[in-house]
Scaffold this motif. Structure first.
Motif, PDB file in Angstrom:
ATOM      1  N   LEU A   1      -4.187  -3.585  -4.355  1.00 41.73           N
ATOM      2  CA  LEU A   1      -5.622  -3.416  -4.609  1.00 41.73           C
ATOM      3  C   LEU A   1      -6.225  -2.401  -3.650  1.00 41.73           C
ATOM      4  CD1 LEU A   1      -8.217  -4.361  -6.068  1.00 41.73           C
ATOM      5  CD2 LEU A   1      -8.424  -6.137  -4.308  1.00 41.73           C
ATOM      6  N   ALA A   2      -5.851  -2.485  -2.372  1.00 44.76           N
ATOM      7  CA  ALA A   2      -6.397  -1.559  -1.374  1.00 44.76           C
ATOM      8  C   ALA A   2      -6.002  -0.123  -1.670  1.00 44.76           C
ATOM      9  CB  ALA A   2      -5.920  -1.951   0.025  1.00 44.76           C
TER      10      ALA A   2
ATOM     11  N   SER B   1      -6.678   5.560 -10.464  1.00 45.76           N
ATOM     12  CA  SER B   1      -6.960   4.573  -9.426  1.00 45.76           C
ATOM     13  C   SER B   1      -7.820   3.442  -9.964  1.00 45.76           C
ATOM     14  CB  SER B   1      -7.671   5.240  -8.241  1.00 45.76           C
ATOM     15  OG  SER B   1      -6.906   6.300  -7.731  1.00 45.76           O
ATOM     16  N   ARG B   2      -8.777   3.779 -10.793  1.00 45.74           N
ATOM     17  CA  ARG B   2      -9.645   2.750 -11.369  1.00 45.74           C
ATOM     18  C   ARG B   2      -8.850   1.784 -12.242  1.00 45.74           C
ATOM     19  NH1 ARG B   2     -14.613   4.549 -15.141  1.00 45.74           N
ATOM     20  NH2 ARG B   2     -12.874   5.004 -16.537  1.00 45.74           N
TER      21      ARG B   2
ATOM     22  N   LEU C   1      -6.987  -6.429  -9.611  1.00 47.73           N
ATOM     23  CA  LEU C   1      -8.047  -7.405  -9.366  1.00 47.73           C
ATOM     24  C   LEU C   1      -8.031  -8.534 -10.387  1.00 47.73           C
ATOM     25  CD1 LEU C   1     -10.428  -7.823  -7.409  1.00 47.73           C
ATOM     26  CD2 LEU C   1     -11.868  -6.593  -9.032  1.00 47.73           C
TER      27      LEU C   1
ATOM     28  N   LEU D   1      -9.765   5.365  -4.930  1.00 48.49           N
ATOM     29  CA  LEU D   1     -11.047   5.518  -5.638  1.00 48.49           C
ATOM     30  C   LEU D   1     -12.104   6.131  -4.726  1.00 48.49           C
ATOM     31  CD1 LEU D   1     -11.684   2.281  -7.754  1.00 48.49           C
ATOM     32  CD2 LEU D   1     -11.812   4.628  -8.561  1.00 48.49           C
ATOM     33  N   MET D   2     -12.209   5.620  -3.512  1.00 51.30           N
ATOM     34  CA  MET D   2     -13.226   6.104  -2.584  1.00 51.30           C
ATOM     35  C   MET D   2     -12.993   7.564  -2.211  1.00 51.30           C
ATOM     36  SD  MET D   2     -13.405   2.706  -0.129  1.00 51.30           S
ATOM     37  CE  MET D   2     -14.409   3.531   1.100  1.00 51.30           C
TER      38      MET D   2
ATOM     39  N   TYR E   1       0.835  -1.203   0.000  1.00 47.98           N
ATOM     40  CA  TYR E   1       0.000   0.000   0.000  1.00 47.98           C
ATOM     41  C   TYR E   1       0.870   1.254   0.000  1.00 47.98           C
ATOM     42  CZ  TYR E   1      -3.602   3.367   1.204  1.00 47.98           C
ATOM     43  OH  TYR E   1      -4.453   4.453   1.170  1.00 47.98           O
TER      44      TYR E   1
ATOM     45  N   TYR F   1      -9.025   9.706  -9.828  1.00 46.40           N
ATOM     46  CA  TYR F   1     -10.059   8.678  -9.893  1.00 46.40           C
ATOM     47  C   TYR F   1      -9.815   7.721 -11.059  1.00 46.40           C
ATOM     48  CZ  TYR F   1     -14.690   6.565 -10.375  1.00 46.40           C
ATOM     49  OH  TYR F   1     -15.724   5.668 -10.481  1.00 46.40           O
TER      50      TYR F   1
ATOM     51  N   ILE G   1      -8.392   1.005  -4.257  1.00 47.10           N
ATOM     52  CA  ILE G   1      -9.764   1.160  -3.760  1.00 47.10           C
ATOM     53  C   ILE G   1      -9.888   2.385  -2.854  1.00 47.10           C
ATOM     54  CG2 ILE G   1     -11.506   0.112  -2.260  1.00 47.10           C
ATOM     55  CD1 ILE G   1     -10.646  -2.607  -3.346  1.00 47.10           C
TER      56      ILE G   1
ATOM     57  N   THR H   1      -6.744  -0.464  -9.998  1.00 43.33           N
ATOM     58  CA  THR H   1      -7.596  -1.418  -9.287  1.00 43.33           C
ATOM     59  C   THR H   1      -8.021  -2.562 -10.190  1.00 43.33           C
ATOM     60  OG1 THR H   1      -8.430   0.357  -7.854  1.00 43.33           O
ATOM     61  CG2 THR H   1      -9.733  -1.661  -7.969  1.00 43.33           C
TER      62      THR H   1
END
Length: 538
Positions: free
Chosen positions: A178-179, A353-354, A361, A185-186, A38, A350, A182, A357
């Motif tokens: 991945l985190a 990050s997408r 994934l 993204l959030m 991370y 955004y 995410i 991710t």
């Protein structure tokens, strides 16, 4: 205590079935790697935003970007700290104990993750200096997790599933990547909804709202959360009994710790089972002498292995970190991420990050878990060879017809093949280069040798982080990022990475295969009978 208590420790752990303590060890050690990944990879999601916030130029075609020296420092300083931490904590793990220093790495990671998101002022130089200072020490703490986590898990595991257990620890890196995507993204989605802004090409100044300064800080500071949650359980772990018996020669303490972990009754049963099933005719494979890392004996017995583990990890990380830290640039270049000027600052975070991710994934995480499933079946070296070979093939397949992939109709194909390089990095050398050094070296230098191997990898990562930044620049000076000289272009940079992977493939043939062996057999240090006789004299 009865004579031979020490060999019972080795027998019990070698034959132990998969039990709850194995899963606890995987989670405790793995959460460190979750945090490591991370912290190391979340910065790549924030660099574009940092450029817009602190280095606004007023160029109508291109938002602000970090100057070359600043970008290199922000992306690479944590890797420099990691290299130093791997060497220091690797050596310390052999000198004073694995568990003894295990908690200190998490403390550093918690403090420095929080401090990375703070700055004394909003002046660009002060912000970047503060960020780089704390990210160096963040990397230093991260560096300690590599040798300590690998060696602790190896010394707790049984010989049949040891590869899967060590790989599972390392696989948490995928969830960390991945985190980071995410969480980013959030955070960016929330700020984008709360503070809408026009695209840069519509309004250069208004496209970056003041509140965007909180976005990168929150993303980076969140890295403290999983590290803090793991600290209590990490300090409660006992010292691996194998280390206590073989290195510290404290057989009584080793047996007590083993009984705490396995349980008194199971300890006795599994130690006896292993003794009954061990072949009596096994011949000695070496004598457990007290020679050190820089001795002629080490050079003769393990020198080539150390060269192989360091070199393959070095070559792997040149490619792996180049791909991860600069995937946003590659994906932007082929049009999968829109041009920066068509988005506002938070929208760009955004979109980046997408993309990260989705790749994590669909390609990164599956690669780790396929390795876990197969590593004790087909072996470490086989998986490493498969990974390096496929990474080479896909890298050349991307690079040679690069102009074909840039066409709009072919972009999805490029992304799929680019993702496959991530899959075969993780179902391949990114995992196995972590596993093998924890198995093939003697107990008294195991952590040090793993730290040296890992540090060599981070030297490769630094070359990848700094080198790719410049090499991937366009040959046309008018198309380079501000402040950068012309480079060799992304196509040629991908070819260089393909050659790097090919070299890793050929060097991997030198590595020994530890599958199905005890740590003592895999290291070539001694066989169990010699360990028994040595321990019985203590």
């Amino acid at each position: 205590m009865e004579n031979g208590g020490g060999h019972k420790v080795l027998d019990a752990f070698d034959s132990s079935k998969t039990r709850p303590f194995h899963f606890r060890a995987i989670v405790i050690a793995g959460m460190g790697f979750f945090t490591d990944a991370y912290d190391l990879f979340s910065i790549s999601l924030c660099t574009k935003l940092l450029g817009r916030l602190y280095y606004f130029e007023g160029n109508k075609d291109r938002p602000g970007s970090l100057p070359p020296n600043v970008s290199a420092a922000v992306n690479g300083v944590a890797l420099c700290g990691t290299l130093a931490g791997q060497l220091f904590f690797g050596w310390l793990g052999d000198k004073v104990g694995r568990k003894t220093v295990y908690g200190y790495t998490l403390i550093m990671m918690v403090i420095c993750s929080i401090a990375s998101g703070l700055s004394l002022t909003t002046e660009p130089k002060a912000v970047m200096t503060t960020l780089c200072f704390f990210r160096f020490w963040l990397g230093f703490g991260i560096g300690g997790d590599y040798p300590l986590s690998a060696v602790i898990m190896a010394e707790y595991a049984n010989k049949k599933t040891r590869g899967a257990f060590i790989s599972a620890v390392f696989a948490m890196q995928g969830f960390g990547i991945l985190a980071s995507g995410i969480i980013s993204l959030m955070v960016s989605a929330g700020f984008r909804h709360k503070y809408p802004a026009p695209a840069y090409q519509d309004d250069m100044v208004a496209s970056t709202v003041h509140q965007a300064d909180y976005v990168w800080r929150i993303i980076l500071m969140f890295g403290a959360v999983p590290a803090a949650l793991t600290y209590y359980w990490r300090i409660r772990m006992p010292e691996p009994p194998r280390y206590t018996a073989l290195v510290k020669h404290d057989v009584e303490r080793a047996e007590r710790d083993a009984q705490k972990v396995i349980g008194r009754e199971r300890f006795a049963v599994e130690a006896n089972l292993e003794q009954e099933h061990r072949p009596r005719e096994r011949q000695p494979v070496g004598v457990a002498e007290e020679w050190g890392l820089f001795s002629p004996e080490f050079a003769q017995r393990h020198g080539l292995q150390l060269v192989a583990t360091t070199t393959t990890w070095f070559l792997l990380d040149i490619a792996f970190y180049s791909q991860n830290l600069f995937q946003k640039d590659v994906l932007t270049n082929v049009g999968w991420i829109p041009k920066a000027k068509t988005m506002n600052a938070i929208e760009e975070v955004y979109r980046i990050s997408r993309a990260q991710t989705l790749i994590a994934l669909c390609a990164t995480i599956p690669g780790y878990w396929v390795t876990i499933a197969l590593i004790d079946i087909i072996g470490r070296v086989t998986i490493q060879l498969i990974g390096f070979f496929c990474m080479t093939v896909f890298m050349f397949a991307l690079a040679i017809p690069y102009d074909h992939w840039k066409q709009k109709d072919n972009r999805i194909g490029f992304v799929v093949m680019y993702s496959l390089t991530f899959f075969f990095a993780n179902f391949g050398p990114n995992t196995t280069t972590f596993v093998v050094p924890a198995e093939v070296f003697p107990a008294r230098v195991r952590s040090t040798c793993h730290g040296i191997s890992a540090a060599s990898g981070k030297a490769g990562a630094i070359i990848g982080a700094f080198g790719f930044l410049y090499a991937a620049q366009s040959k046309d000076k008018t198309q380079t990022d501000p402040g950068y000289p012309p480079g060799i272009g992304i196509k040629n940079a991908l070819i260089v990475l393909g050659v790097t992977n090919a070299l890793g493939f050929f060097i991997s043939w030198v590595l020994p295969e530890p599958k199905g062996k005890t740590l003592e057999e895999a290291s070539g240090e001694t066989n169990p009978k010699q360990v028994k006789s040595k321990l019985m004299t203590r």
